[in-house]
Enzyme design. Structure first.
Site, short mmCIF file in Angstrom:
data_model
loop_
_atom_site.label_atom_id
_atom_site.label_comp_id
_atom_site.label_asym_id
_atom_site.label_seq_id
_atom_site.Cartn_x
_atom_site.Cartn_y
_atom_site.Cartn_z
N GLU A 1 0.83 -1.22 0.00
CA GLU A 1 0.00 0.00 0.00
C GLU A 1 0.86 1.26 0.00
OE1 GLU A 1 -3.45 0.28 2.44
OE2 GLU A 1 -3.87 -1.85 2.35
N GLY A 2 1.87 1.28 -0.83
CA GLY A 2 2.80 2.40 -0.92
C GLY A 2 4.02 2.13 -0.07
#
Length: 775
Positions: A460-461
């Site tokens: 997620e990043g």
């Protein structure tokens, strides 16, 4: 001559002030030239970047960016609380699920959740936490979602990921906000009851965080489908990886770029990123193989398709959803990233805190609990202080989502800092446990968390990207009170209105900048003496921290302005400058959450050491971030010295937490008590005999009960009255009436529990020829 020069300077200042005050003079002389320069400084922003900037909402991060946080507003937000139904779910199905989980069996023997656990998760609606009740879901709050994931995560990372993914960025979240009514009515009840196992495929081998480089594509066409001719749809080709639940999914959410070269839908050829829901039994879908993510063994793997035809009605939102996929993802990610990873990270930190404190008291060296050694105290204090602040940020962020916010910048802050602090907490816990932590087996309650922690940091990043590009890079434009208005004015095609709007905004921006200069300098000189904007109904122990945060908020706003003015679009490439500004913004948010937590908890005096440690540590980190920023700021020495004089007029005066404070924090963690229970609340603590954590808790209680007797026995040994070793030492002390029969029984019980706790697993020389070959 000096008199004439003085009069000239006064006249010049007066003339300049008149120009600034009178709009009719200011616009042509000041604002118009600045607008011209400003237009040349505007960075080129891609469509995907612009959508990301526009996604989500601005919440408390906007106050922090203003340089003048409204602390009354922060105090006025309602205290987040669980409903009776949510509490019952945590105490019932979640507790039962945790009882069923055995992480050693899951990760070592099965490399998957047992079939009965899978069925329990589906039957009890764990995939439907966020789905509205009218579709058969629970419609739980974001706080409840966070609590569920945190509790499961403290027992099994594999199970936590399995539950959290369908409830965060996945088909359910996207359908709720963007699906057609037909799509919602069909899929949401099936997802809520576990009849569908969802996954979402975004990441490609050649395009991770850079969605603009996504190679996966679809082409609009008409084709035969399910016996019907000329069905409107698209042929999609893709290759994805790292897709959680992919190998077992029945419903695949897919992101791809859609093109319409034949103009079937209109004149536009490149329609943009589009999202679709594809049943995984669709001909041409290749799915089922697995990755092996660091012994978390949650279902994760690649999938692909080559020219797979899907009808238009499978696009999320139908034909109207074409090209809106990136917007859908960014808005959904802003909420999902605020909950799942912060919850699992906090669960890991709480596990580290509870077990390390207990182990530090039970494990002895040189007849002394290792938790009493100053080196161990340092690590324990770091675990405790970090966990206290992490939980505060987790709860406040979830409550923002429950208030209707989609805090995109804040979600990046908590994703980065909570996963990083979890890594620190687990590292410290492993150091405290020593050999107990590094020997994997059924008795090891930390090893798998240590192995799995990089997963949360990567997904997620990735954290390096999040810190260096997203937190400040997105926040500078989204949260700044004037930048967006100035950009909008500069890009307006109406030149007259553009100048009017820009002039008004730049005048307000100038006043704002001067206020921040004055506030930062005044607070630095007076030692934060003034109470500026700080409410009077807060705990007196926290007033000094509110003052310091107000001071640093003004300094941050000043440095944000100077950085944007000096670097303009080049700030995108000055990642380390951006990262340090992001660090300051992050600490301001984390500290705000911590102060709010203390108030929401009812100002418990027992928690003050945790509050003091976490606040002093974060304020020291802010000071260091400012120092590094000023040392490396790309400007001449005069400008750097001027900025340093404004921000640190009396020098750097903040210190990290003292040894004495670390000692207080560590002692809170070494014994049962209300502060320890609050610090680790919400995690799963088993009570079954011979469960490793249950044994540890029992040993902690027994150690405290038997401490006076152990001191008596050690004194007898030191005096030469007792010379035997082990159990015989206890028997000899009993025979000589140094201890009573009851005391001897307590010591033997303590020794049995201590041995259970400190012993590690051993295996046959060939490890029993395990099927996986992985221990």
């Amino acid at each position: 001559m000096f008199q004439a020069l003085f009069l000239f300077l006064i006249a010049f200042a007066a003339a300049f002030a008149i120009i600034l005050i009178i709009p009719g003079l200011r616009r042509p002389i000041v604002s118009k030239p600045i607008l011209k320069i400003f237009r040349t400084m505007l960075p080129q922003i891609s469509q995907t970047e612009q959508i990301a900037l526009d996604a989500g909402t601005v919440w408390w991060d906007g106050d922090l960016f203003s340089g003048k946080p409204d602390w009354k507003k922060l105090r006025a937000y309602p205290k987040p609380e669980l409903s009776a139904e949510e509490k019952a779910f945590l105490d019932g199905p979640v507790e039962k699920l945790c009882d069923m989980l055995n992480e050693w069996q899951i990760t070592h023997e099965l490399q998957d959740l047992p079939p009965e656990v899978w069925q329990f998760i589906k039957d009890k609606g764990f995939f439907g936490l966020i789905i509205p009740k009218k579709y058969g879901g629970y419609e739980f709050s974001a706080l409840a979602h966070s609590e569920v994931v945190m509790k499961i995560g403290s027992r099994s990372g594999t199970a936590a990921v399995t539950v959290m993914v369908p409830n965060s960025l996945g088909p359910a979240e996207l359908l709720l906000h963007y699906g057609t009514e037909k799509q919602k009515d069909y899929y949401l009840p099936r997802l809520a009851k576990g009849k569908e196992v969802p996954c979402f495929a975004l990441t490609s081998p050649d395009a991770g965080s850079d969605a603009g480089a996504m190679p996966d594509f679809g082409v609009v066409c008409r084709s035969e489908f399910e016996g019907k001719e000329g069905v409107l749809g698209m042929r999609v080709t893709w290759e994805k990886r790292y897709i959680t639940l992919g190998p077992v999914a029945t419903l695949l959410g897919l992101a791809f770029k859609l093109r319409d070269p034949d103009g079937i839908l209109g004149d536009e050829v490149d329609l943009g990123i589009t999202l679709a829901l594809i049943p995984t039994n669709t001909p041409g879908v290749n799915i089922g193989r697995r990755h092996f993510p660091l012994n978390a063994v949650f279902q994760n793997g690649p999938n692909s398709g080559d020219g797979v035809f899907i009808p238009m009605e499978w696009v999320i939102g139908g034909q109207e959803g074409v090209g809106n996929g990136w917007l859908m993802l960014m808005n959904s990610l802003a909420a999902g990233r605020s909950i799942s990873l912060p919850a699992t990270s906090t669960g890991a930190a709480k596990l580290a805190a509870r077990t390390s404190g207990a182990y530090g008291r039970v494990r002895t060296q040189f007849n002394t609990p290792i938790g009493y050694f100053e080196g161990i105290e340092e690590a324990l204090a770091r675990i405790g202080g970090n966990t206290y602040m992490m939980d505060a940020a987790r709860v406040m962020t979830a409550s923002a989502v429950d208030m209707g916010e989609k805090p995109s910048v804040i979600s990046a802050i908590v994703k980065y800092h909570l996963t990083e602090r979890a890594r620190q907490a687990i590292d410290d816990a492993m150091d405290i446990h020593g050999g107990k932590g590094i020997c994997i087996g059924p008795k090891n309650y930390l090893g798998r968390s240590y192995q799995q922690i990089p997963v949360g940091i990567t997904v997620e990043g990735a954290n390096i990207l999040t810190r260096n590009l997203i937190i400040f890079g997105q926040g500078a434009i989204r949260c700044h009170p004037y930048i967006l208005k100035e950009i909008a004015a500069a890009r307006s095609e109406d030149q007259t209105q553009s100048l009017l709007d820009f002039d008004e905004t730049i005048a307000n921006h100038g006043a704002y900048a001067m206020r921040n200069v004055g506030h930062s300098l005044l607070c630095g000189v007076t030692g934060d003496f003034f109470r500026m904007g700080i409410p009077y109904n807060i705990a007196p122990e926290t007033v000094t921290y509110y003052r310091k945060l107000s001071r640093f908020s003004a300094a941050f706003a000043l440095m944000a302005d100077v950085s944007l003015l000096k670097l303009g679009g080049a700030l995108k490439r000055k990642e380390r400058i951006s990262a340090r500004l992001g660090d300051v913004l992050s600490m301001l948010y984390m500290c705000s959450a911590t102060l709010r937590r203390f108030e929401d908890d009812g100002r418990p005096a027992a928690d003050l050491p945790l509050l003091y440690w976490s606040m002093q540590d974060a304020i020291y980190q802010m000071q260091q971030a400012f120092d590094e920023l000023l040392n490396n700021f790309p400007s001449n020495i005069v400008m750097r010295l001027a900025l340093r004089l404004i921000i640190f007029p009396l020098g750097r005066c903040f210190s990290p937490p003292s040894d004495a404070l670390s000692h207080e924090v560590s002692r809170l963690m070494l014994a049962p008590g209300e502060a320890r229970d609050r610090l680790t609340s919400g995690i799963y603590v088993p009570t079954t005999d011979h469960e490793p954590l249950a044994d540890l808790e029992a040993a902690l209680n027994c150690a405290l009960e038997s401490e006076p007797v152990e001191k008596k026995l050690h004194a007898a040994v030191k005096a030469g009255k007792v010379v035997a070793q082990g159990d015989e030492m206890i028997n000899e002390a009993l025979d000589q009436n140094i201890i009573t029969f009851v005391e001897a029984a307590a010591l033997k019980k303590m020794e049995d529990l201590r041995r259970r706790v400190i012993m590690v697993d051993d295996f046959p020389a060939d490890f029993g020829k395990t099927s996986s070959g992985v221990v």
